[in-house]
Design a protein around this motif. Structure first.
Motif, short mmCIF file in Angstrom:
data_model
loop_
_atom_site.label_atom_id
_atom_site.label_comp_id
_atom_site.label_asym_id
_atom_site.label_seq_id
_atom_site.Cartn_x
_atom_site.Cartn_y
_atom_site.Cartn_z
N HIS A 230 0.89 -1.23 0.02
CA HIS A 230 0.22 0.04 0.11
C HIS A 230 1.07 1.26 -0.04
O HIS A 230 1.64 1.44 0.87
CB HIS A 230 -0.72 0.04 1.32
CG HIS A 230 -1.65 1.35 1.38
ND1 HIS A 230 -2.74 1.67 0.43
CD2 HIS A 230 -1.55 2.27 2.27
CE1 HIS A 230 -3.26 2.69 1.02
NE2 HIS A 230 -2.65 3.14 2.05
N GLU A 231 1.00 2.00 -1.13
CA GLU A 231 1.71 3.08 -0.99
C GLU A 231 1.28 4.49 -0.35
O GLU A 231 2.15 5.28 -0.19
CB GLU A 231 1.91 3.60 -2.65
CG GLU A 231 0.52 4.36 -3.24
CD GLU A 231 0.69 4.75 -4.38
OE1 GLU A 231 -0.30 5.33 -5.06
OE2 GLU A 231 1.76 4.51 -5.25
N GLY A 232 0.06 4.38 0.07
CA GLY A 232 -0.31 5.54 1.00
C GLY A 232 -0.85 6.60 0.21
O GLY A 232 -0.92 6.53 -1.02
N THR A 233 -1.64 7.55 0.95
CA THR A 233 -2.26 8.34 0.08
C THR A 233 -2.21 9.55 1.03
O THR A 233 -1.93 9.76 2.10
CB THR A 233 -3.41 8.17 -0.28
OG1 THR A 233 -4.10 9.16 -1.30
CG2 THR A 233 -4.55 8.05 0.68
N LEU A 234 -2.84 10.84 0.40
CA LEU A 234 -3.13 12.13 1.07
C LEU A 234 -4.54 12.66 0.77
O LEU A 234 -4.66 13.03 -0.33
CB LEU A 234 -2.06 13.03 1.19
CG LEU A 234 -2.24 14.53 1.80
CD1 LEU A 234 -2.36 14.43 3.23
CD2 LEU A 234 -1.47 15.55 1.38
N TYR A 235 -5.66 12.54 1.42
CA TYR A 235 -6.80 13.04 1.04
C TYR A 235 -7.09 14.63 1.41
O TYR A 235 -6.35 14.86 2.44
CB TYR A 235 -7.84 12.21 2.17
CG TYR A 235 -7.92 11.00 1.86
CD1 TYR A 235 -8.70 10.34 0.84
CD2 TYR A 235 -7.37 9.94 2.74
CE1 TYR A 235 -8.91 8.97 0.70
CE2 TYR A 235 -7.47 8.56 2.56
CZ TYR A 235 -8.24 8.08 1.55
OH TYR A 235 -8.39 6.64 1.22
N GLY A 236 -7.49 15.22 0.68
CA GLY A 236 -7.80 16.64 0.60
C GLY A 236 -9.18 17.38 0.51
O GLY A 236 -9.86 16.49 0.26
N ASP A 237 -9.18 18.40 1.14
CA ASP A 237 -10.65 18.87 1.08
C ASP A 237 -11.68 18.22 1.69
O ASP A 237 -12.69 17.92 1.22
CB ASP A 237 -10.95 19.47 -0.29
CG ASP A 237 -10.05 20.48 -0.83
OD1 ASP A 237 -9.25 21.31 -0.03
OD2 ASP A 237 -9.71 20.51 -2.06
N ILE A 238 -11.48 17.74 2.98
CA ILE A 238 -12.14 16.73 3.78
C ILE A 238 -13.24 17.61 4.47
O ILE A 238 -12.82 18.44 5.29
CB ILE A 238 -11.74 15.71 4.51
CG1 ILE A 238 -10.74 14.85 3.58
CG2 ILE A 238 -12.55 14.77 5.16
CD1 ILE A 238 -11.31 14.47 2.35
N GLU A 239 -14.47 17.27 4.79
CA GLU A 239 -15.30 18.12 5.32
C GLU A 239 -16.28 16.89 6.01
O GLU A 239 -16.67 15.81 5.59
CB GLU A 239 -16.30 18.92 4.63
CG GLU A 239 -15.65 19.99 3.82
CD GLU A 239 -16.73 20.99 2.94
OE1 GLU A 239 -17.76 20.68 3.19
OE2 GLU A 239 -16.26 22.11 2.50
#
Length: 301
Positions: A230-239
């Protein structure tokens, strides 16, 4: 139109702004061991002699010699990313032949953008140039003793960009990855979103990193370090933060709902407060990522 012949921020001010952001991220999710600071005399591999084939100005080389860096050992896994799919370029490890290669990593889009701006200036109508108004730093009769009190950034020409003063701080990878480019003279950051909208407008370096800090503190950006395959991720603009207490495979296909679960985990371990338990939070994040991965494999089999 030309810019004033001095830096808006000194070398040490730039190094402090960038270093403070890196330290902030090590408090949140990047391993402290990945952050490294230069020895008292600066990084020994970065000097006018070793970088003589590198097409950048002396002030850029001087800054690179004094900057902190983040080790690239975990590049491409979100473990040490400083933005979405964005790894710090660790110039402290560069060997002489690397400085002499065609150009720095990630700089091609910057060069193309500079050329486009130059073409735009050449095509600008004469009467438009004449309407630009009073530019205090071009006034030879001004009170030059007061120059250091002026904020020339506000009256600066955003199109007067010189590639020799620009350096890639972090290199993006894959679609959507962020290449972060610094204009050392102006003290501005340009963010290049790969294979998407291209370079964003300039932003003062201190404002740029303060904005990112705020988004991480509010968990408007949610990092998920990689593990195994699993390379990982960065979630953005989360409400929104739903009350999620355990893994629910119904969330598997929805990135926004997944991000909200990770957000809940960080908050449950005290982020962004002083009592934040970083290692426990990251262990829980990795465990949740593993459960999601297993559920996805089960669903697809």
């Amino acid at each position: 139109m030309t810019n004033p012949p001095w830096q808006r921020l000194t070398r040490d001010q730039l190094a402090t702004v960038i270093g403070d952001y890196y330290k902030f991220l090590t408090r949140f999710y990047i391993p402290e061991s990945a952050l490294k600071f230069p020895p008292p005399g600066g990084w020994p591999n970065i000097s006018p002699e070793t970088t003589k084939g590198f097409p950048r100005s002396p002030i850029v080389i001087d800054l690179l010699r004094r900057l902190p860096y983040i080790d690239e050992g975990d590049a491409g896994t979100m473990t040490t990313n400083i933005h979405y799919k964005s790894d710090v370029v660790d110039y402290s490890t560069w060997e002489p032949h690397q400085w002499a290669e065609d150009d720095q990593s990630g700089a091609l889009s910057v060069q193309q953008w500079v050329e486009e701006l130059e073409e735009r200036k050449r095509d600008k109508p004469k009467d438009e140039e004449e309407e630009e108004g009073y530019l205090w730093y071009q006034d030879e009769g001004r009170d030059k003793d007061a120059d250091d009190e002026e904020n020339w950034f506000d009256g600066d020409d955003p199109e007067d960009i010189k590639l020799e003063h620009m350096i890639v701080i972090a290199d993006g990878y894959e679609s959507g990855g962020r290449a972060i480019v610094l204009d050392v003279v102006k003290g501005n950051i340009y963010e290049d979103i790969l294979a998407c909208s291209g370079l964003k407008s300039e932003m003062a370096v201190e404002d740029y990193f303060d904005d990112l800090k705020t988004k991480f503190e509010k968990l408007e950006m949610v990092p998920v370090p990689g593990l195994g395959h699993h390379e990982g991720t960065l979630y953005g603009d989360i409400e929104g933060v739903p009350e999620v207490h355990e893994f629910d495979k119904s969330f598997t296909a929805d990135d926004k709902d997944a991000a909200q679960q990770y957000k809940k985990i960080y908050q449950s371990f005290g982020w962004p407060g002083e009592t934040y338990r970083k290692e426990e939070a990251l262990a829980a994040i990795r465990a949740h990522a593993q459960r999601r991965s297993e559920a996805e494999e089960t669903a697809s089999s």
